[in-house]
Design an enzyme around this catalytic site. Structure first.
Site, PDB file in Angstrom:
ATOM      1  N   ALA A  73      82.562  17.091  25.385  1.00  0.00           N
ATOM      2  CA  ALA A  73      83.340  15.873  25.616  1.00  0.00           C
ATOM      3  C   ALA A  73      82.864  15.099  26.849  1.00  0.00           C
ATOM      4  O   ALA A  73      83.376  14.017  27.141  1.00  0.00           O
ATOM      5  CB  ALA A  73      84.819  16.223  25.772  1.00  0.00           C
ATOM      6  N   CYS A  74      81.873  15.614  27.551  1.00  0.00           N
ATOM      7  CA  CYS A  74      81.395  15.021  28.808  1.00  0.00           C
ATOM      8  C   CYS A  74      80.249  14.046  28.556  1.00  0.00           C
ATOM      9  O   CYS A  74      79.239  14.409  27.943  1.00  0.00           O
ATOM     10  CB  CYS A  74      80.938  16.157  29.720  1.00  0.00           C
ATOM     11  SG  CYS A  74      80.018  15.648  31.181  1.00  0.00           S
TER      12      CYS A  74
END
Length: 118
Positions: free
Chosen positions: A8-9
């Site tokens: 998700a980064c």
């Protein structure tokens, strides 16, 4: 080389894209699902030339819950920091890339990612 990521980064996604564009061979470790042990962190920190507090994300909810921002940053408390990172991997800065030549970087910039390419 190995890259520790959180999918998700955005910084992790950028690092993966750069590695792919350069044709680098690497393995991905989803460190939230496969957290590093305190021993693994110790070895990676030695390669990075950093201390555990240097790679701790103090803005994370776990950091607030633990009160980690107020912990002493010295050798006497190093193990406490390592155990916190191992027990709460969301606190670990990302992405971390360990290269086959023994170097490692926190790959938050394209320059850092490129620095571990052969």
């Amino acid at each position: 080389m190995e890259i520790w990521i959180n999918p998700a980064c955005s910084k992790c996604s950028s690092a993966l894209s750069l590695l792919d564009a350069e044709g680098a061979e690497y393995t991905v470790r989803y460190y939230l699902e496969q957290p590093p042990t305190a021993d693994e962190l110790t070895k990676v920190l030695a390669r990075l030339g950093l201390e555990p507090w240097d790679i701790t994300r103090l803005g994370e909810p776990d950091a607030t819950d633990l009160g980690i921002g107020t912990w002493p940053r010295d050798a006497g408390h190093r193990d406490r920091w390592l155990e916190a990172l191992a027990g709460h991997p969301a606190l670990i800065q990302r992405p971390i890339i360990t290269a086959d030549d023994g170097t490692a970087v926190v790959g938050r910039t394209p320059e850092a990612v490129r620095s571990v390419l052969p």
